[in-house]
Design an enzyme around this catalytic site. Structure first.
Site, PDB file in Angstrom:
ATOM      1  N   TYR A  23       1.936   4.895  12.113  1.00  0.00           N
ATOM      2  CA  TYR A  23       2.076   3.465  12.425  1.00  0.00           C
ATOM      3  C   TYR A  23       2.976   2.699  11.450  1.00  0.00           C
ATOM      4  CZ  TYR A  23      -1.746   3.377   9.007  1.00  0.00           C
ATOM      5  OH  TYR A  23      -2.508   3.563   7.886  1.00  0.00           O
ATOM      6  N   HIS A  37      -4.310   4.750   4.340  1.00  0.00           N
ATOM      7  CA  HIS A  37      -5.552   3.989   4.095  1.00  0.00           C
ATOM      8  C   HIS A  37      -6.553   4.841   3.297  1.00  0.00           C
ATOM      9  CE1 HIS A  37      -8.978   1.385   4.837  1.00  0.00           C
ATOM     10  NE2 HIS A  37      -9.629   2.413   5.346  1.00  0.00           N
ATOM     11  N   ARG A  71       0.863  -1.187   0.000  1.00  0.00           N
ATOM     12  CA  ARG A  71       0.000   0.000   0.000  1.00  0.00           C
ATOM     13  C   ARG A  71       0.897   1.235   0.000  1.00  0.00           C
ATOM     14  NH1 ARG A  71      -3.411   1.087   5.187  1.00  0.00           N
ATOM     15  NH2 ARG A  71      -1.821   2.669   5.514  1.00  0.00           N
TER      16      ARG A  71
HETATM   17  C1  LIG Z   1     -17.396  -4.558   9.236  1.00  0.00           C
HETATM   18  C2  LIG Z   1     -16.528  -3.329   9.151  1.00  0.00           C
HETATM   19  N1  LIG Z   1     -15.666  -3.080  10.139  1.00  0.00           N
HETATM   20  C3  LIG Z   1     -14.862  -1.980  10.081  1.00  0.00           C
HETATM   21  C4  LIG Z   1     -14.958  -1.124   9.030  1.00  0.00           C
HETATM   22  C5  LIG Z   1     -14.045   0.077   8.939  1.00  0.00           C
HETATM   23  N2  LIG Z   1     -13.042  -0.183   7.903  1.00  0.00           N
HETATM   24  C6  LIG Z   1     -13.146   0.366   6.694  1.00  0.00           C
HETATM   25  S1  LIG Z   1     -11.914  -0.122   5.707  1.00  0.00           S
HETATM   26  C7  LIG Z   1     -11.219  -1.080   6.881  1.00  0.00           C
HETATM   27  C8  LIG Z   1      -9.944  -1.849   6.624  1.00  0.00           C
HETATM   28  C9  LIG Z   1     -10.134  -3.000   5.740  1.00  0.00           C
HETATM   29  O1  LIG Z   1      -8.885  -3.496   5.395  1.00  0.00           O
HETATM   30  P1  LIG Z   1      -8.650  -4.486   4.204  1.00  0.00           P
HETATM   31  O2  LIG Z   1      -9.787  -5.437   4.104  1.00  0.00           O
HETATM   32  O3  LIG Z   1      -7.303  -5.075   4.394  1.00  0.00           O
HETATM   33  O4  LIG Z   1      -8.694  -3.579   2.901  1.00  0.00           O
HETATM   34  P2  LIG Z   1      -7.802  -2.299   2.542  1.00  0.00           P
HETATM   35  O5  LIG Z   1      -8.605  -1.109   2.981  1.00  0.00           O
HETATM   36  O6  LIG Z   1      -6.489  -2.414   3.224  1.00  0.00           O
HETATM   37  O7  LIG Z   1      -7.655  -2.336   1.071  1.00  0.00           O
HETATM   38  C10 LIG Z   1     -11.944  -1.006   8.058  1.00  0.00           C
HETATM   39  C11 LIG Z   1     -11.582  -1.719   9.294  1.00  0.00           C
HETATM   40  C12 LIG Z   1     -15.895  -1.418   8.002  1.00  0.00           C
HETATM   41  N3  LIG Z   1     -16.019  -0.642   6.926  1.00  0.00           N
HETATM   42  N4  LIG Z   1     -16.650  -2.520   8.079  1.00  0.00           N
END
Ligand SMILES: Cc1ncc(C[n+]2csc(CCOP(=O)(O)OP(=O)(O)O)c2C)c(N)n1
Length: 327
Positions: free
Chosen positions: A259, A250, A246
């Site tokens: 972090y 985020h 990445r």
């Molecule tokens: C069920 C749920 N929990 C928490 C969130 C908040 N949230 C949004 S994106 C994210 C991280 C997801 O990470 P990943 O699946 O690794 O995808 P990335 O964003 O790194 O591409 C979180 C925790 C959410 N949208 N849905």
């Protein structure tokens, strides 16, 4: 001697993939500018994901379905989403084809004409939906395949287990692509998974599992094409774990320097799939650096024009607030 990774990827296909990757990067970079200018609300960057994302769409046929990660801009671009369409979504305009101006950018990639199914930002909830679409395709015998993308964080959700288990039990025509960028916001993979090899989970479900370097576009193309062929032949689903870096935070609401070390962020930039693929194309004499620069400039101008155009389009009307609601 031809490296195994390039088997089957022609110059024409390579240049097409490269153009889609540059288009995705240009839209992403433009969104960062718009956010800094206070013109757009938010960006969830796809930088670092472009190679695996464009390939996931490129290996499909017209009748196939995509069920996309909210970060999946590259897959949508390779499927045919235009710069103007994307910017209508960024500015939440009435004509936004993705959600009619109802979502934050990336909140929903629904696009019926492109066969991109609606999802939402609740992580992983779209994985069982992808299995369901594949189940319907099986019943209809229409020969279509479903491509479902998500992040590494999504693999911690029960939806991941339910979706993959159901798909494996019924040997459904679906390809699950985990875009493993090793972070779920600030949570690193080692706090997310006891076994850092996510593809190994496939064996527990009874489906094929593959790890691929997501910065190696020819390798992504080869593995995804093979997974789609298995699905279409009735040989069941595949879990493809694409390991990527990445590059940005985020989202624009996040500050990764809190972090991640500076060294790690610089290391991520060295694994930029756009630059890696340009070196690969240049090594074969298929794309000179000056030609690549020209492609970037052209697509940057297109993204800027699309943003200025979309900003001038009408906002959604209050009387349409309840349109498309099921109940
Ligand atoms: C069920 C749920 N929990 C928490 C969130 C908040 N949230 C949004 S994106 C994210 C991280 C997801 O990470 P990943 O699946 O690794 O995808 P990335 O964003 O790194 O591409 C979180 C925790 C959410 N949208 N849905």
């Amino acid at each position: 001697m031809a490296a195994p990774a390039e088997a089957g990827l022609s110059r024409e296909e390579g240049l097409r993939l490269h153009r889609w990757m540059c288009a995705t990067k240009a839209l992403d970079d433009r969104m960062h500018i718009l956010v800094r200018q206070g013109r757009a609300p938010f960006v969830g960057s796809a930088r670092g994901h472009e190679g695996i994302q464009v390939t996931a769409a490129a290996v499909l046929e017209e009748q196939d379905w995509l069920v996309l990660h909210y970060r999946g801009l590259g897959s949508a671009v390779a499927r045919g989403l235009t710069a103007r369409e994307w910017m209508l979504a960024v500015f939440a305009r009435a004509a936004d084809p993705l959600s009619g101006g109802r979502n934050i950018p990336g909140g929903c990639f629904a696009h019926p004409r492109l066969r991109i199914a609606p999802t939402c930002q609740v992580v992983a909830t779209w994985i069982p939906k992808a299995a369901g679409i594949a189940y319907a395709a099986r019943w209809r015998r229409d020969g279509s395949v479903v491509m479902c993308t998500f992040g590494d964080g999504a693999t911690s959700k029960g939806d991941f287990h339910e979706g993959l288990n159901f798909a494996a039990v019924h040997r459904l025509p679906v390809v699950f692509v985990c875009e493993n960028n090793r972070y779920a916001i600030s949570v690193p993979l080692e706090l997310q998974a006891g076994n850092p090899c996510l593809a190994e989970r496939a064996a527990g479900y009874g489906m094929a599992g593959v790890v691929v370097d997501g910065t190696d576009v020819p390798a992504c193309h080869r593995e995804l094409r093979a997974a789609v062929a298995r699905a279409r032949a009735g040989d069941g689903p595949t879990l493809v774990e694409a390991r990527i870096w990445r590059i940005n935070s985020h989202t624009s609401e996040d500050d990764q320097s809190r972090y991640r070390s500076q060294e790690e962020i610089e290391e991520a930039r060295r694994h930029d799939p756009v630059a890696c693929f340009e070196r690969w194309l240049a090594d074969r004499g298929w794309l000179e650096p000056a030609e690549a620069e020209q492609v970037h400039r052209e697509l940057e101008a297109e993204a800027a024009e699309a943003a200025d155009w979309a900003e001038r389009q009408p906002e959604p009307r209050l009387q349409d607030l309840e349109a498309h609601l099921f109940a």
